[in-house]
Every structure is written in structure tokens, then in C-alpha cells.
Design a protein around this motif. Structure first.
Motif, PDB file in Angstrom:
ATOM      1  N   HIS A  28       0.812  -1.212   0.000  1.00 44.48           N
ATOM      2  CA  HIS A  28       0.000   0.000   0.000  1.00 44.48           C
ATOM      3  C   HIS A  28       0.845   1.262   0.000  1.00 44.48           C
ATOM      4  N   SER A  29       2.084   1.180   0.508  1.00 47.28           N
ATOM      5  CA  SER A  29       2.937   2.366   0.543  1.00 47.28           C
ATOM      6  C   SER A  29       3.709   2.568  -0.753  1.00 47.28           C
ATOM      7  N   GLN A  30       3.830   1.514  -1.562  1.00 52.44           N
ATOM      8  CA  GLN A  30       4.680   1.596  -2.745  1.00 52.44           C
ATOM      9  C   GLN A  30       3.932   1.342  -4.057  1.00 52.44           C
ATOM     10  N   SER A  31       2.633   1.152  -3.975  1.00 51.00           N
ATOM     11  CA  SER A  31       1.848   0.861  -5.174  1.00 51.00           C
ATOM     12  C   SER A  31       0.455   1.462  -5.027  1.00 51.00           C
ATOM     13  N   PRO A  32      -0.168   1.851  -6.145  1.00 48.90           N
ATOM     14  CA  PRO A  32      -1.554   2.323  -6.074  1.00 48.90           C
ATOM     15  C   PRO A  32      -2.554   1.186  -5.889  1.00 48.90           C
ATOM     16  N   ARG A  33      -2.111  -0.044  -6.042  1.00 49.43           N
ATOM     17  CA  ARG A  33      -3.005  -1.191  -5.905  1.00 49.43           C
ATOM     18  C   ARG A  33      -3.342  -1.407  -4.430  1.00 49.43           C
ATOM     19  N   ARG A  34      -4.528  -1.953  -4.167  1.00 47.51           N
ATOM     20  CA  ARG A  34      -4.999  -2.120  -2.800  1.00 47.51           C
ATOM     21  C   ARG A  34      -5.552  -3.528  -2.586  1.00 47.51           C
ATOM     22  N   ILE A  35      -5.305  -4.048  -1.386  1.00 47.56           N
ATOM     23  CA  ILE A  35      -5.867  -5.334  -0.999  1.00 47.56           C
ATOM     24  C   ILE A  35      -7.389  -5.192  -0.902  1.00 47.56           C
ATOM     25  N   GLY A  36      -8.123  -6.160  -1.485  1.00 48.98           N
ATOM     26  CA  GLY A  36      -9.581  -6.109  -1.452  1.00 48.98           C
ATOM     27  C   GLY A  36     -10.215  -7.183  -0.596  1.00 48.98           C
ATOM     28  N   ALA A  37      -9.430  -8.204  -0.195  1.00 51.07           N
ATOM     29  CA  ALA A  37      -9.980  -9.284   0.621  1.00 51.07           C
ATOM     30  C   ALA A  37      -8.834 -10.046   1.271  1.00 51.07           C
ATOM     31  N   LEU A  38      -9.159 -10.751   2.332  1.00 43.66           N
ATOM     32  CA  LEU A  38      -8.205 -11.591   3.054  1.00 43.66           C
ATOM     33  C   LEU A  38      -8.629 -13.052   2.934  1.00 43.66           C
ATOM     34  N   LEU A  39      -7.642 -13.943   2.836  1.00 44.53           N
ATOM     35  CA  LEU A  39      -7.906 -15.377   2.840  1.00 44.53           C
ATOM     36  C   LEU A  39      -7.052 -16.024   3.919  1.00 44.53           C
TER      37      LEU A  39
END
Length: 232
Positions: A28-39
């Protein structure tokens, strides 16, 4: 939070420990991509996270604090690869259908583990992403603390570390006390952690720390939500 509908959704393999948390934090600090779910993977007979021994109820509280939907994969204790892969397919297929295309993991150095995980993920049509891969573990350990995360050591491998380390806070004093031959991130399974707070959390996850259970190799502390008494 609703699952993303794009074809670029990220699902994080979530143990509740520092490496999974660092994977989220670094990504999250180095990319615009974001986690959307946890497994999360738990042992079906105990409803506890594999290796870590963390109760599923505490993982659910973490997911709530992170504001992320939690998906649970249940496996027998020490499942053979073919069983693990069948359960992984059952857990990931609905997420892939929702638009998740990438599976994030907190692997750092263990190449055989990473290679197996990546092959299993790719066999299902997804992509593996390893934001911590080959990063300096001293830097990762210090980053975890400097960012304000807090964690308790839930289990130690007694062939690598004394039982007295289990149940301790994962802080600067813990790192200073580690033997020179034990990695500060616990690589090679020396120890496992449960994260209770940090900048990614909307609120802390209060816990009660109970007795230590000593097995043949692993010593594990019994954790429970703060309003309950841990068993053991």
C-alpha cells in the motif's frame, strides 16, 4: 466493504501475523493497488490458524479492524499437497469469479515455499505477488515497529528459540534478545506473531494472553478476545 469488480483485485493470504501485515503495508505504501480481501487458512478441527495457533475469532476481529472481507479456507492438520490444492481451489474460485486476479503473500526468503505457492496459484489462473520477497529482514522488522504496529509472539520453534520468547511483545527488546542465528522476522519458522494494532487498523484488537502449551517442537501461547478467557 464490497469485493472489487475489476479484473485487478488483490486477495492477501492472511495469517494474522507480522509478515502478512508487512506485505499489506509495503504494498500500500509503494503501489496504487490495494488489498480487497483476506484469505485465512485454519485447521478444521480446531478453527485455529495453521502454525500460528491463533483462534479464528481473533482473525475475524482483525479483518473488521482492517475493513476487509475475510474468506476462510479449512484444511486438516498437516494436509498433503493434493488436499491443500483442492481446498485452495475451492476457496479461491469464488474470488476469481468476483474479479480478484492476484494473490498476495508475505514470503521473504524460502524459495521452495514461494515456488510451490506460486505454482498452485497460477494453476488456478491467478497471479502471485510477493511484495516482501528478498527484502532485508532487519529493515522489515524495524519498519514494522517504526510504523507503529504492535504484535505478540504466538509460537516459537523450540529447536531454534527458547520457550521464554513465546507470549512476548514483538518489539525492540524482543529483537535485541534474539540469538544471532535467529532471523528478526522469524524466517525458517523460528517464531510466529499476531498483530493487534497499527496504522492499517481502524481500531486495536484487544486480546487476553493465556497459558503456554508446549508441544514436541512448537510452544504456543493461548490467545483469546479480551472479554474471554483463553483455554489451555
Amino acid at each position: 466493504m464490497p469485493a472489487p469488480k475489476s479484473q485487478d483485485g488483490l486477495v492477501l493470504l492472511w495469517s494474522g501475523g507480522k509478515d502478512a501485515t508487512l506485505a499489506l503495508d509495503v504494498l500500500h505504501s509503494q503501489s496504487p493497488r490495494r488489498i480487497g480481501a483476506l484469505l485465512t487458512t485454519v485447521v478444521e478441527d480446531t478453527e485455529r490458524v495453521t502454525m500460528h495457533g491463533t483462534p479464528l475469532q481473533l482473525i475475524e476481529q482483525q479483518a473488521d479492524a482492517l475493513g476487509l472481507p475475510l474468506h476462510v479456507m479449512r484444511v486438516p492438520e498437516l494436509p498433503p499437497n493434493e488436499v491443500y490444492e483442492v481446498r485452495l481451489e475451492a476457496a479461491l474460485s469464488p474470488l476469481l469469479e468476483e474479479g480478484f486476479s492476484t494473490v498476495v503473500a508475505g514470503d521473504i526468503f524460502l524459495e521452495d515455499v514461494r515456488d510451490y505457492r506460486q505454482q498452485a496459484i497460477e494453476a488456478l489462473g491467478a497471479t502471485g505477488l510477493f511484495p516482501l520477497w528478498q527484502r532485508d529482514t532487519e529493515w522489515l522488522a524495524r519498519r514494522f515497529q517504526e510504523r507503529g504496529y504492535r504484535a505478540v509472539v504466538t509460537a516459537v520453534d523450540t529447536t531454534q528459540l527458547d520457550t521464554s520468547f513465546v507470549g512476548r511483545t514483538y518489539d525492540e527488546a524482543f529483537l535485541d534478545d534474539l540469538p544471532d542465528d535467529v532471523d528478526p522476522c522469524g524466517e525458517h519458522g523460528a517464531f510466529h506473531t499476531f498483530v493487534t494494532d497499527g496504522p492499517a487498523f481502524r481500531q486495536p484488537v484487544p486480546i487476553t494472553v493465556g497459558a503456554v502449551e508446549e508441544g514436541e517442537r512448537m510452544s504456543t501461547v493461548q490467545l483469546a478476545p479480551a472479554d474471554e478467557h483463553p483455554s489451555g
